[in-house]
Motif scaffolding. Structure first.
Motif, PDB file in Angstrom:
ATOM      1  N   GLY A 103       0.799  -1.221   0.000  1.00 32.70           N
ATOM      2  CA  GLY A 103       0.000   0.000   0.000  1.00 32.70           C
ATOM      3  C   GLY A 103       0.834   1.273   0.000  1.00 32.70           C
ATOM      4  N   ILE A 104       2.099   1.147  -0.351  1.00 30.31           N
ATOM      5  CA  ILE A 104       2.983   2.315  -0.390  1.00 30.31           C
ATOM      6  C   ILE A 104       2.903   2.931  -1.784  1.00 30.31           C
ATOM      7  CG2 ILE A 104       5.377   3.092  -0.172  1.00 30.31           C
ATOM      8  CD1 ILE A 104       5.694   0.646   1.766  1.00 30.31           C
ATOM      9  N   PRO A 105       2.541   4.196  -1.882  1.00 30.02           N
ATOM     10  CA  PRO A 105       2.379   4.829  -3.197  1.00 30.02           C
ATOM     11  C   PRO A 105       3.720   5.079  -3.891  1.00 30.02           C
ATOM     12  CG  PRO A 105       2.121   6.457  -1.473  1.00 30.02           C
ATOM     13  CD  PRO A 105       2.270   5.128  -0.793  1.00 30.02           C
ATOM     14  N   ARG A 106       3.644   5.405  -5.166  1.00 33.17           N
ATOM     15  CA  ARG A 106       4.840   5.750  -5.940  1.00 33.17           C
ATOM     16  C   ARG A 106       5.550   6.905  -5.234  1.00 33.17           C
ATOM     17  NH1 ARG A 106       5.150   8.592 -11.840  1.00 33.17           N
ATOM     18  NH2 ARG A 106       7.404   8.555 -11.973  1.00 33.17           N
ATOM     19  N   GLY A 107       6.850   6.746  -5.094  1.00 34.19           N
ATOM     20  CA  GLY A 107       7.629   7.753  -4.396  1.00 34.19           C
ATOM     21  C   GLY A 107       7.709   7.517  -2.904  1.00 34.19           C
ATOM     22  N   GLY A 108       6.882   6.576  -2.390  1.00 35.54           N
ATOM     23  CA  GLY A 108       6.940   6.236  -0.977  1.00 35.54           C
ATOM     24  C   GLY A 108       8.242   5.515  -0.660  1.00 35.54           C
ATOM     25  N   ARG A 109       8.653   5.605   0.572  1.00 34.32           N
ATOM     26  CA  ARG A 109       9.969   5.104   0.963  1.00 34.32           C
ATOM     27  C   ARG A 109       9.877   3.785   1.720  1.00 34.32           C
ATOM     28  NH1 ARG A 109      14.347   8.819   4.176  1.00 34.32           N
ATOM     29  NH2 ARG A 109      16.159   7.698   3.431  1.00 34.32           N
ATOM     30  N   VAL A 110      10.726   2.830   1.328  1.00 30.76           N
ATOM     31  CA  VAL A 110      10.928   1.590   2.077  1.00 30.76           C
ATOM     32  C   VAL A 110      12.438   1.417   2.185  1.00 30.76           C
ATOM     33  CG1 VAL A 110      10.597  -0.902   2.165  1.00 30.76           C
ATOM     34  CG2 VAL A 110       8.794   0.547   1.233  1.00 30.76           C
ATOM     35  N   LEU A 111      12.964   1.789   3.334  1.00 32.27           N
ATOM     36  CA  LEU A 111      14.402   1.754   3.549  1.00 32.27           C
ATOM     37  C   LEU A 111      14.929   0.331   3.345  1.00 32.27           C
ATOM     38  CD1 LEU A 111      16.532   3.845   4.276  1.00 32.27           C
ATOM     39  CD2 LEU A 111      16.341   3.110   6.643  1.00 32.27           C
ATOM     40  N   GLY A 112      15.951   0.195   2.555  1.00 32.79           N
ATOM     41  CA  GLY A 112      16.537  -1.107   2.232  1.00 32.79           C
ATOM     42  C   GLY A 112      16.046  -1.618   0.896  1.00 32.79           C
ATOM     43  N   LEU A 113      14.749  -1.754   0.761  1.00 33.28           N
ATOM     44  CA  LEU A 113      14.191  -2.241  -0.501  1.00 33.28           C
ATOM     45  C   LEU A 113      14.480  -1.259  -1.630  1.00 33.28           C
ATOM     46  CD1 LEU A 113      12.478  -4.357  -2.012  1.00 33.28           C
ATOM     47  CD2 LEU A 113      10.459  -3.027  -1.368  1.00 33.28           C
ATOM     48  N   ASP A 114      14.290   0.025  -1.372  1.00 34.89           N
ATOM     49  CA  ASP A 114      14.518   1.032  -2.413  1.00 34.89           C
ATOM     50  C   ASP A 114      15.964   1.041  -2.899  1.00 34.89           C
ATOM     51  OD1 ASP A 114      11.894   2.000  -2.411  1.00 34.89           O
ATOM     52  OD2 ASP A 114      12.310   3.418  -0.805  1.00 34.89           O
ATOM     53  N   GLN A 115      16.892   0.757  -2.005  1.00 39.25           N
ATOM     54  CA  GLN A 115      18.304   0.849  -2.350  1.00 39.25           C
ATOM     55  C   GLN A 115      18.889  -0.448  -2.890  1.00 39.25           C
ATOM     56  OE1 GLN A 115      17.091   1.652   0.782  1.00 39.25           O
ATOM     57  NE2 GLN A 115      16.995   3.847   0.451  1.00 39.25           N
ATOM     58  N   LEU A 116      18.275  -1.581  -2.578  1.00 32.59           N
ATOM     59  CA  LEU A 116      18.927  -2.854  -2.881  1.00 32.59           C
ATOM     60  C   LEU A 116      18.193  -3.753  -3.861  1.00 32.59           C
ATOM     61  CD1 LEU A 116      20.204  -3.707   0.710  1.00 32.59           C
ATOM     62  CD2 LEU A 116      21.442  -2.604  -1.166  1.00 32.59           C
ATOM     63  N   ASP A 117      16.979  -3.401  -4.264  1.00 33.83           N
ATOM     64  CA  ASP A 117      16.230  -4.284  -5.157  1.00 33.83           C
ATOM     65  C   ASP A 117      16.969  -4.538  -6.468  1.00 33.83           C
ATOM     66  OD1 ASP A 117      15.781  -1.693  -6.145  1.00 33.83           O
ATOM     67  OD2 ASP A 117      13.603  -1.792  -5.900  1.00 33.83           O
ATOM     68  N   PHE A 118      17.576  -3.505  -7.019  1.00 33.28           N
ATOM     69  CA  PHE A 118      18.283  -3.673  -8.292  1.00 33.28           C
ATOM     70  C   PHE A 118      19.572  -4.476  -8.109  1.00 33.28           C
ATOM     71  CE2 PHE A 118      20.667  -0.063  -6.771  1.00 33.28           C
ATOM     72  CZ  PHE A 118      21.908  -0.144  -7.396  1.00 33.28           C
TER      73      PHE A 118
END
Length: 166
Positions: A103-118
């Motif tokens: 339920g996190i919208p575009r631009g919402g932050r998830v520390l760790g996931l945002d930086q490491l998914d790629f």
């Protein structure tokens, strides 16, 4: 070889993924990969931030890095960089998919996931095609990605390339 050499080599190995992942903000609008469709939970599959145009730019930029690397190593780096860029973007899309499910919208932050998914996506293909990565190279790249992501996103925000500083 020394640990310093191995860490520098890991930067070179992961450079196509970093470049591919960082190229997304150059595309402001495009055709969403999910075609605007919702998943069974009623939320968008990926969201408007994952577009075909962004994917093409990411693959182009990441593969171009591989062309340059191939001039110093072997021609197989062109294919490796294409696959690494593709899987980095798949990892990024999986991250967006997870965020939409939470339920996190575009631009919402998830520390760790945002930086490491790629990084996780790129690492998967590197392991599958047998590019040798040690555990400490992987951890180094994860730390580097985490801090670079924070810094470059803040700069992109200041330059009005991104709408949020993360």
């Amino acid at each position: 070889m020394s640990i310093a050499y191995d860490l520098l080599l890991s930067i070179l190995i992961y450079l196509p993924a970093f470049v591919a992942n960082g190229s997304g903000p150059f595309i402001k609008r495009g055709t969403p990969i999910d075609f605007g469709k919702n998943f069974v939970d009623g939320r968008r599959v990926f969201g408007d931030g994952k577009t075909f145009e962004g994917l093409i730019i990411a693959l182009t930029f990441g593969t171009t890095v591989g062309v340059i690397i191939s001039k110093f190593f072997t021609a197989e780096w062109i294919l490796i960089s294409f696959l690494e860029s593709l899987f980095a973007m798949i990892g990024d899309m999986i991250g967006a998919f997870i965020k939409r499910r939470l339920g996190i919208p575009r631009g919402g932050r998830v520390l760790g996931l945002d930086q490491l998914d790629f990084v996780l996506g790129a690492s998967l293909i590197l392991v599958l095609i047998r590019v040798n990565i040690t555990w400490y190279q992987f951890l180094f790249i994860c730390l580097l990605a985490f801090f670079l992501h924070q810094g470059t996103n803040y700069v992109a925000y200041l330059l009005k390339i991104k709408n949020v500083p993360w």
